[in-house]
Design a protein around this motif. Structure first.
Motif, mmCIF file in Angstrom:
data_model
loop_
_atom_site.group_PDB
_atom_site.id
_atom_site.type_symbol
_atom_site.label_atom_id
_atom_site.label_comp_id
_atom_site.label_asym_id
_atom_site.label_seq_id
_atom_site.Cartn_x
_atom_site.Cartn_y
_atom_site.Cartn_z
ATOM 1 N N TYR A 92 -8.911 1.966 -3.380
ATOM 2 C CA TYR A 92 -8.532 3.295 -2.928
ATOM 3 C C TYR A 92 -9.451 3.673 -1.776
ATOM 4 O O TYR A 92 -10.666 3.439 -1.840
ATOM 5 C CB TYR A 92 -8.751 4.346 -4.024
ATOM 6 N N HIS A 148 -4.179 0.235 -2.084
ATOM 7 C CA HIS A 148 -3.697 -1.044 -1.570
ATOM 8 C C HIS A 148 -4.089 -2.154 -2.539
ATOM 9 O O HIS A 148 -5.103 -2.065 -3.234
ATOM 10 C CB HIS A 148 -4.242 -1.322 -0.168
ATOM 11 N N GLU A 205 0.838 -1.198 0.000
ATOM 12 C CA GLU A 205 0.000 0.000 0.000
ATOM 13 C C GLU A 205 0.870 1.243 0.000
ATOM 14 O O GLU A 205 2.063 1.184 0.281
ATOM 15 C CB GLU A 205 -0.957 0.013 1.187
ATOM 16 N N GLU A 264 -1.084 12.492 -0.404
ATOM 17 C CA GLU A 264 -2.066 13.573 -0.466
ATOM 18 C C GLU A 264 -2.116 14.154 -1.870
ATOM 19 O O GLU A 264 -1.090 14.228 -2.549
ATOM 20 C CB GLU A 264 -1.715 14.679 0.531
ATOM 21 N N ARG A 275 -5.267 6.406 0.006
ATOM 22 C CA ARG A 275 -4.521 5.186 0.303
ATOM 23 C C ARG A 275 -4.878 4.176 -0.774
ATOM 24 O O ARG A 275 -6.049 3.868 -0.982
ATOM 25 C CB ARG A 275 -4.885 4.627 1.678
ATOM 26 N N GLN A 301 -6.563 12.915 1.145
ATOM 27 C CA GLN A 301 -5.616 11.832 1.440
ATOM 28 C C GLN A 301 -6.100 10.586 0.721
ATOM 29 O O GLN A 301 -7.288 10.264 0.769
ATOM 30 C CB GLN A 301 -5.531 11.552 2.931
ATOM 31 N N THR A 332 0.209 5.664 0.875
ATOM 32 C CA THR A 332 -0.681 6.746 1.280
ATOM 33 C C THR A 332 -0.030 8.062 0.872
ATOM 34 O O THR A 332 1.177 8.240 1.057
ATOM 35 C CB THR A 332 -0.931 6.714 2.801
#
Length: 152
Positions: A95, A110, A6, A10, A108, A106, A8
């Motif tokens: 997402y 994965h 994953e 911005e 993320r 933000q 993360t």
């Protein structure tokens, strides 16, 4: 063996716009150089059940990939599962988006990678490469989204 990677990051754009951009998998070539071409089936707005068919190049090999959208909750959640039969697949991925205020989001991403047949021997290498590239992958998505989505 299966494993997860994953990233993360911005994006300096509003969550609704980032969601729309990421939900349209046809944008993937803008941030994933391994995607050679991609189409949406049916060619209508992305919904649960939509399939993205692509041709990708991994480790010098060209393969066909199909991902089905399994969950879509605007503007915070996108989920998919690979339905194509390859030696290493993304059995699930997605997402998660969170508004940060002031038009920032933000994100993320994965994926769970799974090996099939000889891919069971290779999935560890694929996971290692994906985990190593994850921060750069997030940066490529951020740059592509910010370039594609007009600033407010």
């Amino acid at each position: 063996m299966a494993g997860r990677f994953e990233a993360t990051f911005e994006v300096d754009r509003p969550v609704e716009a980032v969601f729309d951009y990421l939900a349209d998998g046809r944008n993937d070539p803008q941030f994933s150089p391994r995607v050679l071409k991609i189409e949406r089936v049916p060619d209508s707005p992305t919904a649960v059940g939509t399939v993205f068919r692509s041709s990708v190049k991994d480790a010098g090999m060209k393969t066909a990939r199909e991902f089905r959208i399994t969950e879509l909750q605007a503007p915070t959640k996108i989920r998919w599962a690979e339905v194509s039969k390859n030696i290493v697949t993304a059995s699930e991925g997605g997402y998660d988006l969170e508004p940060l205020g002031e038009g920032r989001t933000q994100v993320r991403i994965h994926n769970v990678l799974e090996g099939h047949g000889i891919g069971k021997l290779l999935v560890g290498l694929a996971l290692s490469a994906a985990r190593k590239d994850a921060p750069a992958f997030g940066a490529r998505i951020r740059a592509a989204a910010e370039a594609a989505i007009p600033a407010r």
